[in-house]
Write an enzyme that holds these catalytic residues in place. Structure first.
Site, PDB file in Angstrom:
ATOM      1  N   ASP A  39      -9.014  -4.795   2.928  1.00  0.00           N
ATOM      2  CA  ASP A  39     -10.404  -4.427   2.662  1.00  0.00           C
ATOM      3  C   ASP A  39     -10.789  -4.313   1.189  1.00  0.00           C
ATOM      4  O   ASP A  39     -11.863  -3.801   0.868  1.00  0.00           O
ATOM      5  CB  ASP A  39     -10.748  -3.108   3.374  1.00  0.00           C
ATOM      6  CG  ASP A  39      -9.857  -1.946   2.953  1.00  0.00           C
ATOM      7  OD1 ASP A  39      -8.996  -2.128   2.069  1.00  0.00           O
ATOM      8  OD2 ASP A  39     -10.018  -0.844   3.532  1.00  0.00           O
ATOM      9  N   GLY A  70      -1.730  -5.019  -1.170  1.00  0.00           N
ATOM     10  CA  GLY A  70      -2.694  -4.799  -2.244  1.00  0.00           C
ATOM     11  C   GLY A  70      -2.438  -5.644  -3.476  1.00  0.00           C
ATOM     12  O   GLY A  70      -3.353  -5.882  -4.264  1.00  0.00           O
ATOM     13  N   ASP A  93      -4.642  -8.597  -3.172  1.00  0.00           N
ATOM     14  CA  ASP A  93      -5.997  -8.220  -3.571  1.00  0.00           C
ATOM     15  C   ASP A  93      -6.132  -8.232  -5.093  1.00  0.00           C
ATOM     16  O   ASP A  93      -7.129  -8.710  -5.644  1.00  0.00           O
ATOM     17  CB  ASP A  93      -6.339  -6.816  -3.060  1.00  0.00           C
ATOM     18  CG  ASP A  93      -6.361  -6.708  -1.548  1.00  0.00           C
ATOM     19  OD1 ASP A  93      -7.252  -7.305  -0.929  1.00  0.00           O
ATOM     20  OD2 ASP A  93      -5.489  -6.033  -0.983  1.00  0.00           O
ATOM     21  N   GLU A 101      -1.297  -6.315   5.517  1.00  0.00           N
ATOM     22  CA  GLU A 101      -2.102  -5.291   6.180  1.00  0.00           C
ATOM     23  C   GLU A 101      -2.074  -5.386   7.706  1.00  0.00           C
ATOM     24  O   GLU A 101      -2.100  -4.369   8.407  1.00  0.00           O
ATOM     25  CB  GLU A 101      -3.553  -5.365   5.676  1.00  0.00           C
ATOM     26  CG  GLU A 101      -3.789  -4.792   4.300  1.00  0.00           C
ATOM     27  CD  GLU A 101      -3.488  -5.759   3.169  1.00  0.00           C
ATOM     28  OE1 GLU A 101      -3.802  -5.431   2.012  1.00  0.00           O
ATOM     29  OE2 GLU A 101      -2.936  -6.861   3.446  1.00  0.00           O
ATOM     30  N   ILE A 117       0.824  -1.200   0.000  1.00  0.00           N
ATOM     31  CA  ILE A 117       0.000   0.000   0.000  1.00  0.00           C
ATOM     32  C   ILE A 117       0.862   1.255   0.000  1.00  0.00           C
ATOM     33  O   ILE A 117       1.980   1.267   0.534  1.00  0.00           O
ATOM     34  CB  ILE A 117      -0.959  -0.008   1.213  1.00  0.00           C
ATOM     35  CG1 ILE A 117      -2.084   0.995   1.031  1.00  0.00           C
ATOM     36  CG2 ILE A 117      -0.189   0.260   2.500  1.00  0.00           C
ATOM     37  CD1 ILE A 117      -3.228   0.786   2.008  1.00  0.00           C
TER      38      ILE A 117
END
Length: 220
Positions: A102, A71, A74, A94, A15
């Site tokens: 999220d 990320g 993700d 995270e 991130i």
């Protein structure tokens, strides 16, 4: 076809901490409720950005080299298939910065590698090296080098691209739908889909190509 690759020494480094630090100013409002609503809108927008890969009409292949952190997990869980080079490693990072992932990892990864191993990786943020990633089903195949990864993924992409685009789109739609529905729902959907799409020019071209031994050419 779409291939996701990273530039530089890694696929993703995680991130953007500067972006995170700037969130407060972005959502600032005198009303606490409206500020929280704005933060939720930011998160939902990020989720939708990644989910667009699943909605893409064409297959998306992720080619991972080096680090795939936070990320990046993700992102690749939204892809149709994942491949990596031997130097790749993965980490759900995270938890180490005190937040809950999220934008998709916790929702999609259990369907790929199972709930137990997902919990372990999400709770500990430990590194998963390429051989383990292959063993647990996170990636389809491990290539020796980044160059071999690029060539191998492009070969797979070319093999897919040679097939009927209409049939590929339908196959992607059915697999994605089946993930989130019952077997009965999936069978009903594919029956409706093929009732609408089966009698296509692609079907005729593919059958003729199989009989003649020559490659078929399809429209998008």
């Amino acid at each position: 076809m779409a291939i996701l690759e990273g530039e530089g020494k890694c696929f993703t480094s995680g991130i953007d901490l500067k972006m995170m630090m700037g969130l407060g100013a972005q959502i600032e409002d005198q009303c606490e409720g409206r500020m929280r609503e704005a933060l939720r809108a930011v998160i939902v927008d990020l989720q939708d950005t990644l989910s667009s890969l699943e909605r893409c009409r064409k297959p998306v292949l992720a080619a991972v080299h080096g680090a795939c952190i936070g990320g990046g997990i993700d992102l690749i869980t939204c892809a149709d298939m994942r491949y990596c080079s031997a130097d790749a490693y993965f980490s759900i990072k995270e938890i180490d910065i005190g937040m809950v992932a999220d934008v998709g990892t916790l929702q999609r990864l259990p369907r790929l590698i199972g709930e137990g191993i997902t919990r372990e990786l999400a709770y500990t943020a430990r590194r998963v090296e390429a051989p383990e990633a292959r063993k647990i089903g996170l990636v389809n195949r491990v290539f020796g080098t980044r160059e071999e990864l690029g060539a191998g993924v492009r070969e797979i992409a070319a093999a897919i691209a040679a097939r009927s685009p209409l049939a590929i789109r339908g196959t992607k739609e059915m697999i994605s739908y089946a993930r989130d529905h019952t077997v009965a729902d999936g069978l009903n959907y594919v029956a409706t889909w093929n009732a609408a799409m089966l009698m296509s020019e692609d079907l005729q071209k593919a059958m003729m190509a199989n009989m003649s031994g020559q490659a078929a050419e399809f429209r998008d």
